[in-house]
Scaffold this motif. Structure first.
Motif, PDB file in Angstrom:
ATOM      1  N   VAL A 257     -14.881 -26.659  -5.517  1.00 29.38           N
ATOM      2  CA  VAL A 257     -15.538 -27.931  -5.229  1.00 29.38           C
ATOM      3  C   VAL A 257     -14.558 -28.924  -4.617  1.00 29.38           C
ATOM      4  CG1 VAL A 257     -17.256 -27.640  -7.042  1.00 29.38           C
ATOM      5  CG2 VAL A 257     -15.107 -28.846  -7.554  1.00 29.38           C
ATOM      6  N   THR A 258     -13.285 -28.650  -4.719  1.00 25.66           N
ATOM      7  CA  THR A 258     -12.292 -29.552  -4.145  1.00 25.66           C
ATOM      8  C   THR A 258     -12.014 -29.254  -2.674  1.00 25.66           C
ATOM      9  OG1 THR A 258     -10.407 -28.156  -4.762  1.00 25.66           O
ATOM     10  CG2 THR A 258     -11.177 -29.748  -6.398  1.00 25.66           C
ATOM     11  N   ARG A 277     -16.995 -34.846  -7.194  1.00 22.61           N
ATOM     12  CA  ARG A 277     -17.245 -33.422  -6.976  1.00 22.61           C
ATOM     13  C   ARG A 277     -17.398 -32.689  -8.309  1.00 22.61           C
ATOM     14  NH1 ARG A 277     -15.592 -31.043  -1.998  1.00 22.61           N
ATOM     15  NH2 ARG A 277     -16.305 -32.433  -0.315  1.00 22.61           N
TER      16      ARG A 277
END
Length: 334
Positions: A257-258, A277
């Motif tokens: 998600v990063t 996120r």
């Protein structure tokens, strides 16, 4: 056709003859030549004469191809009135400047009260669509890139800092609520997009143009708004966000998600983005613990994001209040 031949072609008016009609036909250079309105084509076909002062006018080849006889002439206002005598219709295809001398002359004759004027009509043959001035910007950028000693040497890397500066100035205009500044700063940001796109056209290995940039974002917007362009439904902003995140995840297929979070952005914004996120993905990731102000700021940024507060904007607002307090203490108008 010169003035003498134009005068010779004009018929002598009879005392009770109809004064005729003058149609000033204007076109937009932002619309492809030949794409004229139906009233324009009707006027051209019904005209007794069609005149144009510019022999290189981009519309002329298309008019002649359609069987319209166009005379290259630049009549004065009295000459044009005489040419209409007897009930004739004369269409003047305006040049890019719009024939101000001719229209001023006709207005002067009409205001004098001494001349029986023909019917005067301004007929736009093509109109600018919304966004048409963007074509002007692309054209101006092309010329600047080719002729300006500074602009012609710029690279993506050399312009990068200006993109950051212009983005910050745009944010400042938004937060200040200054509409004039907002319009100007939006233009400066748009310039960066057009400038980088123009530079990209020259890349030997992977060139792309402003049309590729625009085409890409159009395709992305359509794909990420299935509730607008497809069969999906969305009743709330939360539904829209869900569609957006789902389609974005399908497009990017990120391992984390990063992925895609720019690490070069300001620290508070970076911390808030990472927290967003994590929260959106439904992950349970405790904040790292450590000594120092950095970890305290990280916690504050994560808290602000969870509460729907932009920590960067909040800190800027507080900083402006601090600046005003400093100026007050100095005896300077805030």
């Amino acid at each position: 056709m010169n003035t003498t031949s134009l005068e010779a072609a004009a018929q002598e008016p009879e005392p009770d003859a109809a004064p005729g009609r003058v149609v000033l036909l204007t076109t937009s250079h932002r619309v492809a030549p030949g794409l004229l309105s139906w009233p324009a084509w009707q006027a051209l076909r019904a005209a007794d004469r069609v005149l144009c002062a510019d022999g290189a006018h981009p519309q002329l080849p298309y008019l002649r191809e359609a069987g319209i006889s166009v005379e290259e002439a630049s009549p004065t206002a009295p000459e044009l009135v005489d040419a209409c005598a007897g009930g004739h219709t004369v269409v003047v295809v305006a040049t890019g400047e719009g024939e101000p001398a001719l229209t001023d002359g006709l207005a002067g004759l009409a205001g004098s009260g001494r001349v029986r004027m023909p019917e005067l009509e301004l007929l736009p043959a093509s109109y600018d669509l919304p966004g048409a001035r963007l074509l002007d910007l692309v054209q101006v950028m092309d010329r600047i890139r080719a002729e300006c000693p500074w602009s012609s040497r710029q690279t993506h890397q050399g312009l990068a800092k200006y993109g950051i500066e212009e983005a910050y100035e745009l944010v400042e205009a938004i937060e200040a609520g200054d509409r004039d500044e907002l319009r100007e700063e939006l233009g400066d940001v748009l310039l960066q997009v057009v400038f980088h796109s123009r530079i990209a056209e020259e890349d030997a290995e992977a060139p792309f143009s402003i049309d590729d940039v625009a085409g890409g974002i159009v395709a992305k917007l359509i794909h990420r708004h299935p509730h607008v362009f497809g069969d999906e439904t969305a009743e709330t902003p939360e539904d829209v966000k869900e569609h957006w995140l789902r389609t974005k995840a399908e497009e990017k297929r990120r391992a984390s998600v990063t992925d895609g979070v720019p690490l070069g952005q300001p620290g508070l914004a970076l911390a808030a983005k990472l927290a967003s996120r994590v929260r959106t993905a439904g992950l349970e990731v405790p904040l790292p613990r450590g000594e120092g102000i950095g970890y305290d700021l990280l916690a504050l940024a994560a808290r602000a994001e969870a509460e729907g507060v932009d920590p960067e904007a909040a800190l800027r607002a507080a900083a402006r209040a601090y600046r005003d307090a400093v100026r007050t203490a100095e005896g300077v108008d805030a």
